[in-house]
Design an enzyme around this catalytic site. Structure first.
Site, PDB file in Angstrom:
ATOM      1  N   GLU A  71      12.860  -1.950  -8.826  1.00  4.24           N
ATOM      2  CA  GLU A  71      13.444  -1.820 -10.688  1.00  4.24           C
ATOM      3  C   GLU A  71      13.735  -0.345 -11.310  1.00  4.24           C
ATOM      4  O   GLU A  71      12.529   0.234 -11.132  1.00  4.24           O
ATOM      5  CB  GLU A  71      12.292  -2.817 -11.386  1.00  4.24           C
ATOM      6  CG  GLU A  71      13.032  -3.821 -12.189  1.00  4.24           C
ATOM      7  CD  GLU A  71      14.105  -4.926 -11.562  1.00  4.24           C
ATOM      8  OE1 GLU A  71      14.942  -4.196 -11.508  1.00  4.24           O
ATOM      9  OE2 GLU A  71      13.063  -6.021 -10.970  1.00  4.24           O
ATOM     10  N   HIS A  72      14.775  -0.276 -12.203  1.00  2.47           N
ATOM     11  CA  HIS A  72      15.214   0.630 -12.544  1.00  2.47           C
ATOM     12  C   HIS A  72      15.465   1.893 -11.839  1.00  2.47           C
ATOM     13  O   HIS A  72      14.881   2.999 -12.038  1.00  2.47           O
ATOM     14  CB  HIS A  72      14.043   1.440 -13.735  1.00  2.47           C
ATOM     15  CG  HIS A  72      13.996  -0.112 -14.948  1.00  2.47           C
ATOM     16  ND1 HIS A  72      15.127   0.065 -15.857  1.00  2.47           N
ATOM     17  CD2 HIS A  72      13.399  -0.882 -15.214  1.00  2.47           C
ATOM     18  CE1 HIS A  72      15.069  -0.806 -16.593  1.00  2.47           C
ATOM     19  NE2 HIS A  72      14.214  -1.617 -16.634  1.00  2.47           N
ATOM     20  N   THR A  73      16.160   1.844 -10.249  1.00  2.00           N
ATOM     21  CA  THR A  73      16.044   2.291  -9.454  1.00  2.00           C
ATOM     22  C   THR A  73      17.701   2.384  -9.845  1.00  2.00           C
ATOM     23  O   THR A  73      17.717   3.656  -8.854  1.00  2.00           O
ATOM     24  CB  THR A  73      15.701   2.412  -8.080  1.00  2.00           C
ATOM     25  OG1 THR A  73      16.063   0.941  -8.047  1.00  2.00           O
ATOM     26  CG2 THR A  73      14.383   2.141  -8.232  1.00  2.00           C
ATOM     27  N   ASP A  74      18.176   1.552  -9.867  1.00  2.00           N
ATOM     28  CA  ASP A  74      19.999   2.495  -9.633  1.00  2.00           C
ATOM     29  C   ASP A  74      20.781   3.205 -10.007  1.00  2.00           C
ATOM     30  O   ASP A  74      21.280   3.540  -9.481  1.00  2.00           O
ATOM     31  CB  ASP A  74      20.582   0.535  -9.925  1.00  2.00           C
ATOM     32  CG  ASP A  74      20.331   0.168 -11.016  1.00  2.00           C
ATOM     33  OD1 ASP A  74      19.589   0.285 -12.161  1.00  2.00           O
ATOM     34  OD2 ASP A  74      21.299  -1.156 -11.201  1.00  2.00           O
ATOM     35  N   GLY A 111      17.600 -12.849 -18.493  1.00  2.00           N
ATOM     36  CA  GLY A 111      17.247 -11.239 -16.721  1.00  2.00           C
ATOM     37  C   GLY A 111      17.431 -11.740 -15.923  1.00  2.00           C
ATOM     38  O   GLY A 111      17.169 -11.100 -14.941  1.00  2.00           O
ATOM     39  N   ASP A 141      23.290  -5.381 -10.172  1.00  2.00           N
ATOM     40  CA  ASP A 141      24.070  -6.477 -11.718  1.00  2.00           C
ATOM     41  C   ASP A 141      24.818  -6.794 -10.621  1.00  2.00           C
ATOM     42  O   ASP A 141      25.482  -7.842  -9.802  1.00  2.00           O
ATOM     43  CB  ASP A 141      23.684  -7.188 -12.109  1.00  2.00           C
ATOM     44  CG  ASP A 141      21.625  -6.731 -12.959  1.00  2.00           C
ATOM     45  OD1 ASP A 141      21.272  -6.573 -12.006  1.00  2.00           O
ATOM     46  OD2 ASP A 141      22.480  -6.508 -14.245  1.00  2.00           O
TER      47      ASP A 141
END
Ligand code: GLA
Length: 381
Positions: free
Chosen positions: A27-30, A119, A167
């Protein structure tokens, strides 16, 4: 429900579907060029489309609240010019034209089972269904990854949300029965088998009903913080920071940036650990990694909230093997890995905890890894 035929007095040329997603870990790595590991949900956005030879773009959504379509012109689309749900399909058409594909107008009828504001990537599902439709209607020959990049550019530049690529890639490229290991640096992908049924497990999703809104600036601030930290360390992105160098890197950063960096680097390791477990079929082992990922988002990255924290706590206390918030955060949904026979008990325990806390009751469902965007059979109507 108003049909395509009733709206446009013609039959659609075809029907395209694109799913929402949950991210297992990463999460929040892309936007830090790192790894992510999403699965597609069985919930999809379905677009029936008919190509037009003029510049008129007519958009109808069964959830849009209007009886009549929104009418736009593709040659007049400009970033920020279309508000609300219609901005997403318009953005995709704009992005295709920006990329040098002189596509014309279309009549679109949009329907969706992807919960919005939860989300679960309802925006990406909408963008990707429209991108897939246009790709086929105009014979553009773009690959799923190219369509995902087009959809991301649409959201970044036309809608104004600085999202990463996860996403859209999940919605375009996921495969049934698999999690998608995506390297956000170069978009290389590996389909990792994720056979929950064989392991006697289920993935429970709890939508906390807390509205998450990535456009509110918090996401952009976190992203900017990560980029600032990478620059301060002389790196192109935090992905390049090896875990062994983390302590020394933290010493060189101001206090406010340290937790962000710690999350990104440890999360990257958690993705690698999760993939190793999936590959050996040790799905039980995934549980503690999920819970550790949640703790990192809560304590370091700051994207959890009381409702997601409570859902995770209640799920684990009721016997889930592990749980975490998924997606951008500030509300949204929690996933919990549970033994199939315990799924109902865990879902009920989360509901009871919410009732005790006076929160709106969560919506829960179980999800199997489902297919990415595809052309679907057109039904009559
Ligand atoms: C949102 C963004 C993604 C990703 C996640 C956090 O869903 O759209 O690109 O950054 O948040 O992992």
């Amino acid at each position: 429900m108003t049909s395509f035929h009733t709206l446009y007095d013609a039959a659609p040329d075809g029907t395209w579907a694109a799913p929402g997603r949950v991210n297992l870990i990463g999460e929040h790595t892309d936007y830090n060029d790192g790894f992510v590991l999403p699965i597609a949900l069985p919930h999809t956005t379905v677009v029936q489309a008919r190509r037009r030879e003029d510049q008129v773009l007519r958009l109808f959504s069964s959830k849009g609240g209007d009886d009549a379509p929104v009418v736009l012109r593709v040659d007049e689309l400009a970033p920020g010019s279309v508000k609300g749900w219609a901005g997403y399909p318009a953005a995709v058409v704009w992005a295709l034209r920006e990329a040098g594909h002189p596509v014309s107008g279309a009549d679109l009828h949009i329907d969706s089972t992807v919960p919005t504001g939860a989300g679960l990537s309802s925006s990406a599902a909408l963008e990707c269904a429209v991108a897939a439709a246009y790709n086929d209607l105009h014979g553009l020959g773009l690959t799923p990854a190219e369509l995902a990049l087009t959809a991301q550019r649409a959201e970044n530049r036309f809608v104004g949300v600085p999202c990463g690529i996860m996403d859209q890639m999940a919605s375009m490229c996921c495969r049934e029965g698999h999690a998608l290991l995506l390297d956000s640096r170069d978009l290389t992908m590996r389909q990792v088998p994720f056979d929950l049924g064989r392991a006697g497990l289920s993935l429970l999703v709890a939508d906390t009903r807390v509205k998450h809104d990535l456009a509110d600036g918090a996401y952009a601030r976190l992203r900017a913080g990560c980029e600032e930290a990478a620059a301060a360390l002389g790196l192109p992105a935090l992905r390049e920071l090896a875990p062994a160098r983390l302590p020394e890197a933290l010493d060189r950063l101001p206090d406010r940036l340290r937790p962000l960096v710690r999350h990104v680097v440890t999360e990257q390791t958690r993705v690698e650990q999760a993939v190793a477990l999936l590959e050996t079929g040790d799905l039980d082992g995934l549980g503690p990694i999920l819970t550790a990922g949640h703790a990192s988002l809560r304590d370091d990255f700051g994207t959890s909230c009381p409702e997601t924290d409570l859902a995770v706590e209640a799920a684990v206390a009721a016997g889930a093997l592990g749980a975490r918030m998924t997606g951008g955060g500030f509300g949204g949904s929690v996933i919990a890995l549970v033994r199939t026979e315990a799924a109902e008990t865990v879902a009920a325990a989360v509901g009871q905890a919410f009732a005790r806390a006076g929160y709106t009751l969560p919506r829960t469902f179980t999800a199997l890894p489902s297919p990415g965007a595809h052309r679907a059979p057109t039904t009559a109507g």
